[in-house]
Design a protein around this motif. Structure first.
Motif, mmCIF file in Angstrom:
data_model
loop_
_atom_site.group_PDB
_atom_site.id
_atom_site.type_symbol
_atom_site.label_atom_id
_atom_site.label_comp_id
_atom_site.label_asym_id
_atom_site.label_seq_id
_atom_site.Cartn_x
_atom_site.Cartn_y
_atom_site.Cartn_z
ATOM 1 N N ALA A 33 5.586 20.483 16.405
ATOM 2 C CA ALA A 33 4.172 20.859 16.518
ATOM 3 C C ALA A 33 3.679 20.631 17.948
ATOM 4 O O ALA A 33 2.943 21.457 18.500
ATOM 5 N N ALA A 34 4.102 19.536 18.552
ATOM 6 C CA ALA A 34 3.728 19.265 19.944
ATOM 7 C C ALA A 34 4.315 20.334 20.856
ATOM 8 O O ALA A 34 3.623 20.865 21.743
ATOM 9 N N MET A 35 5.565 20.684 20.643
ATOM 10 C CA MET A 35 6.212 21.705 21.471
ATOM 11 C C MET A 35 5.529 23.059 21.313
ATOM 12 O O MET A 35 5.318 23.766 22.300
ATOM 13 N N THR A 36 5.185 23.413 20.093
ATOM 14 C CA THR A 36 4.529 24.692 19.835
ATOM 15 C C THR A 36 3.196 24.771 20.568
ATOM 16 O O THR A 36 2.884 25.779 21.223
ATOM 17 N N SER A 37 2.416 23.706 20.496
ATOM 18 C CA SER A 37 1.110 23.679 21.146
ATOM 19 C C SER A 37 1.236 23.721 22.670
ATOM 20 O O SER A 37 0.558 24.505 23.348
ATOM 21 N N ILE A 38 2.103 22.909 23.207
ATOM 22 C CA ILE A 38 2.274 22.834 24.660
ATOM 23 C C ILE A 38 2.881 24.128 25.198
ATOM 24 O O ILE A 38 2.470 24.634 26.251
ATOM 25 N N ALA A 39 3.829 24.705 24.469
ATOM 26 C CA ALA A 39 4.447 25.961 24.897
ATOM 27 C C ALA A 39 3.398 27.067 25.001
ATOM 28 O O ALA A 39 3.407 27.857 25.958
ATOM 29 N N ALA A 40 2.487 27.113 24.037
ATOM 30 C CA ALA A 40 1.432 28.128 24.065
ATOM 31 C C ALA A 40 0.544 27.952 25.298
ATOM 32 O O ALA A 40 0.095 28.934 25.898
#
Length: 108
Positions: A33-40
């Motif tokens: 979830a952290a990766m998804t948010s930061i990637a966006a």
């Protein structure tokens, strides 16, 4: 594709994104979830960021970290070989026992 992403983002951006995942992991329900948010936020895919994080973790672990993983895997394989040898021995003895029982039965 990975080559395109590597060229599209500078090493500084990649390092910052990986650092942000580590710093903000606790703010999310999971690392993904952290990766998804930061990637966006930085404009890459979550999978690309996950790969960057994995590569960074490997780089930090170095040969010693990989050797540790290999030692663990080797122990698992040795344990499995031992169990398989034990099972083969049991099967060999059972086969011999039943072969002898069959010969005794035919003799009567």
């Amino acid at each position: 594709m990975m080559n395109t992403m590597s060229q599209r983002f500078s090493p500084e951006v990649r390092e910052r994104a990986v650092r942000m995942v580590g710093e903000h992991r606790a703010d999310y329900g999971s690392e993904w979830a952290a990766m998804t948010s930061i990637a966006a936020k930085i404009g890459c895919t979550a999978e690309t960021l996950r790969r960057w994080c994995r590569d960074e973790a490997r780089r930090r672990a170095g040969p010693a970290g990989q050797a540790g993983d290999e030692r663990v895997r080797l122990k698992e394989l040795e344990r499995e070989v031992k169990e398989l040898r034990r099972a083969n021995e049991i099967l060999r003895k059972a086969s011999a026992y039943f072969a002898m029982a069959e010969l005794d039965r035919r003799g009567k």
